[in-house]
Design a protein around this motif. Structure first.
Motif, PDB file in Angstrom:
ATOM      1  N   GLU A 233       0.832  -1.203   0.000  1.00 61.17           N
ATOM      2  CA  GLU A 233       0.000   0.000   0.000  1.00 61.17           C
ATOM      3  C   GLU A 233       0.865   1.251   0.000  1.00 61.17           C
ATOM      4  N   ALA A 236       2.212   2.109  -3.406  1.00 63.20           N
ATOM      5  CA  ALA A 236       1.228   2.776  -4.267  1.00 63.20           C
ATOM      6  C   ALA A 236       1.058   4.240  -3.870  1.00 63.20           C
ATOM      7  N   VAL A 237       1.096   4.519  -2.562  1.00 58.44           N
ATOM      8  CA  VAL A 237       0.971   5.900  -2.092  1.00 58.44           C
ATOM      9  C   VAL A 237       2.141   6.745  -2.593  1.00 58.44           C
ATOM     10  N   GLY A 239       3.901   6.251  -5.166  1.00 57.88           N
ATOM     11  CA  GLY A 239       3.739   6.451  -6.600  1.00 57.88           C
ATOM     12  C   GLY A 239       2.782   7.580  -6.935  1.00 57.88           C
ATOM     13  N   ARG A 240       1.861   7.859  -6.007  1.00 55.81           N
ATOM     14  CA  ARG A 240       0.893   8.948  -6.211  1.00 55.81           C
ATOM     15  C   ARG A 240       1.413  10.271  -5.694  1.00 55.81           C
ATOM     16  N   THR A 241       2.035  10.263  -4.509  1.00 59.04           N
ATOM     17  CA  THR A 241       2.530  11.493  -3.900  1.00 59.04           C
ATOM     18  C   THR A 241       3.630  11.166  -2.909  1.00 59.04           C
ATOM     19  N   ARG A 242       4.642  11.997  -2.875  1.00 54.52           N
ATOM     20  CA  ARG A 242       5.706  11.843  -1.886  1.00 54.52           C
ATOM     21  C   ARG A 242       5.400  12.640  -0.623  1.00 54.52           C
ATOM     22  N   SER A 244       2.427  12.553   1.338  1.00 58.47           N
ATOM     23  CA  SER A 244       1.154  12.082   1.874  1.00 58.47           C
ATOM     24  C   SER A 244       0.922  12.532   3.320  1.00 58.47           C
TER      25      SER A 244
END
Length: 504
Positions: A233, A236-237, A239-242, A244
């Motif tokens: 998980e 994947a996070v 990959g979306r934003t550093r 979070s």
């Protein structure tokens, strides 16, 4: 001053207050240049840009923070005279969370210990409680701390993080088992910092009006509950934003969803330190709650974001050396070293007068004889003739009322480190047995993945330490490693080990 368009917008100026006529074009000798040295506005902008950064923290570089308050709802006045801990006291604070190992640009969703550092602006000066989201640490002696941090940073030749260095150090340092077990468990990868606990971690002292000393542990239990990512998980996070964690904390506070923590203390009579089977000043140990039950004393709330992250969070500087009357230190070796090293780091990173910056400045009067140095901007004492001490010109003087009672020390100064119960396996064993089957399997899998491609001898050395915690621990890690290697057949000798062999 009104601009030429007749609006009420302020006129742009230099840092010296001089109005700027043109902020779009540099001065030049002609349409095609060259530029002129007299363009002080250009030089000022470029020079300031070159100096917009300060050195990042060597440890805990990536961080997030907010302002808030502590409200004391319980009564421990019989243990401490500290005004910040008296019933009904409300104290402004700022709290900085962080990761330990990553650089300032690292991703937020990484498996790592989270720093939990609080500056309380008390009426008796600043009290800085600089801890983590874990009640223990990897080492108990500060002589080992720089070496441990080297293992968390980049290999000097590959410039990559080195699992070999980490597990080599841990497998040669059994005292790390307690913290490693926490780090590799579910709580080692929180979704954000609203859903973690905070701990002062060290043993501190409380001193009451009768000059009696008590040992104390400080805890902050999240009222949001605990939330964690799995490794998958988190991948994947990232990959979306550093960012979070920054997004979560900032947005929650902006919309009024203020995070809360319950403040607790564990209190030990001073003389009990000679009776416990474990060393109560060992940072790799906890105090069993059955022996010293946590006492609820207050609520910590974060309720305001910083207006300027750099000024209020990056320049925020905390040190365990900032204590107030009624709170003191203990013989904890790691704490003793941090009392020196944190303030020293800030003087290097920010400057001599770092504590005069608004975010670091106490809300109470400050009277010192510190002089000059870079960026000295505080006023002289009311009588400028009193710039040394002792003096005859009404300068500030010492006050014996604030002296602590003498610490009781026996002839064996190292007696705590040699008691029978100071083992490195009992408390990790107690933690391991609390995990259910699913938590254990995730622990094994997380360790297997974190080991990456370390040498077989280091892997087995670490597994033998896990055996001594519990046979199921070592067996589970070995089984998980076989499965991990089966899924990653490309694993061979680690890159940093090959480089070491090549340079031998």
């Amino acid at each position: 001053m009104t601009d030429q368009s007749g609006t009420d917008r302020p006129v742009l100026t230099t840092s010296g207050g001089n109005p700027i006529a043109d902020n779009q074009n540099s001065k030049s000798a002609g349409p095609r240049g060259p530029l002129l040295l007299e363009d002080y506005q250009l030089i000022e902008k470029l020079a300031h840009q070159n100096r917009e950064r300060i050195p990042e923290r060597v440890v805990h570089a990536k961080g997030w923070g907010a302002h808030g308050k502590l409200t004391i709802t319980g009564d421990i006045s019989r243990y401490t005279k500290a005004k910040v801990l008296q019933p009904g006291a409300e104290t402004d604070l700022i709290l900085r969370f962080s990761t330990v190992a990553g650089e300032a640009g690292a991703a937020d969703a990484e498996r790592d210990v989270r720093g939990f550092a609080i500056k309380f602006y008390t009426p008796e000066g600043n009290w800085d409680l600089v801890g983590n989201n874990t009640p223990v640490f990897f080492v108990r002696d500060p002589l080992k701390f720089p070496d441990f941090i080297h293992t968390q940073k980049r290999h000097p030749r590959t410039n990559l993080r080195s699992p070999t260095a980490m597990w080599d150090f841990w497998s040669l340092s059994p005292e790390s088992l307690h913290q490693v077990t926490i780090l590799m468990s579910d709580r080692g990868l929180p979704t954000d910092v609203r859903h973690i606990n905070g701990y002062g971690s060290h043993t501190f002292a409380l001193i009451n009006d009768a000059d009696e000393r008590f040992w104390v542990k400080f805890h902050f239990k999240t009222l949001q509950g605990h939330r964690h990512w799995s490794n998958e998980e988190a991948g994947a996070v990232v990959g979306r934003t550093r960012e979070s964690t920054q997004e979560d904390l900032f947005e929650a506070i902006e919309k009024g969803d203020f995070p809360l923590w319950k403040m607790q203390v564990q209190i030990m009579p001073e003389e009990d330190a000679d009776k416990t089977p474990y060393n109560p000043f060992d940072l790799t140990k906890v105090w069993p709650h059955g022996d010293y039950p946590p006492i609820d004393i207050g609520i910590l709330e974060l309720n305001r974001n910083a207006d300027n992250y750099f000024a209020e969070i990056e320049q925020l500087a905390m040190s365990p050396s900032n204590i107030v009357p009624g709170i003191g230190f203990s013989p904890d070796k790691m704490l003793q070293a941090r009392v020196f090293s944190y303030a020293d780091a800030h003087r290097h990173r920010i400057g001599t007068h770092y504590e005069a910056l608004p975010v670091n400045a106490p809300r109470s009067p400050v009277h010192t004889y510190h002089k000059d140095g870079a960026m000295r901007f505080t006023p002289n004492n009311p009588n400028p003739a009193a710039y040394y001490e002792p003096n005859s010109f009404s300068g500030p003087v010492e006050d014996k009322r604030f002296a602590e009672p003498p610490l009781k020390i026996s002839g064996d100064a190292d007696r705590h480190n040699h008691r029978e119960g100071n083992d490195d396996f009992g408390q990790p064993r107690a933690l391991f047995t609390l995990f259910d089957a699913g938590q254990k399997e995730r622990l094994f899998a997380n360790i297997a993945a974190a080991m990456g491609n370390i040498p077989d001898e280091i892997e087995e050395r670490q597994a033998r330490l896990f055996d001594q915690v519990h046979p199921d621990y070592g067996a589970g890690v070995r089984r998980a490693r076989v499965e991990y290697k089966g899924r990653n057949p490309s694993i061979s000798a680690p890159t940093d080990q090959l480089l070491s062999d090549a340079s031998a």
